[in-house]
Design a protein around this motif. Sequence first.
Motif: not given
Length: 175
Positions: A54-55, A78-88
């Motif tokens: 990801f980095e 999964f995504a929030t701790p990595l600061d990744i936006r998402f569509v669920h």
Amino acid sequence: MFEMLIPKMKVKTVFDLDLERLYSQGFRGIITDLDNTLVGAKAPLATPELIAWFEKVKKAGFQLVIVSNNQMARVSTFATPLDIRFVHEARKPSNAPFRKAMQMMDLKSEETIVVGDQMLTDVYGGNRLGLFTVLVLPISIQDEGWGTRMNRRLEKIALARLRKKGLWLEEEHQQ
């Protein structure tokens, strides 16, 4: 119809993507599936290797959005701790989640890559919108739910037809 299931590229894992080359070709955003694309379907968090990837994606200049058919709790954990936006709960292959992800990144279809492990959801959905589709091998088939297992059976039928037409070669995976 079956031709819409053919990805533009096949690689074994996301780690095999040549990010620099893709960036030089004008791509600026990656829409990626979660389960069996980034981690196994039952793995709650990213592996250290995936966090490093990801980095690398960010350093290469890409934006990233996870688009998953899974529920909010799974994708957010999964995504929030990595600061990744998402569509669920995306309902892929519907156009809406892909368009939403492109809107989140403020990108056009010709600037966007879709990466996923399923032909019927990720590849078909991305191809319908003219996105650059990349198929990866699934990480953990034994952990898949019944819906994905049904899709895999349909994929086998589609693959047989594509092979018969000479449109699918197994050795196409790029390194």
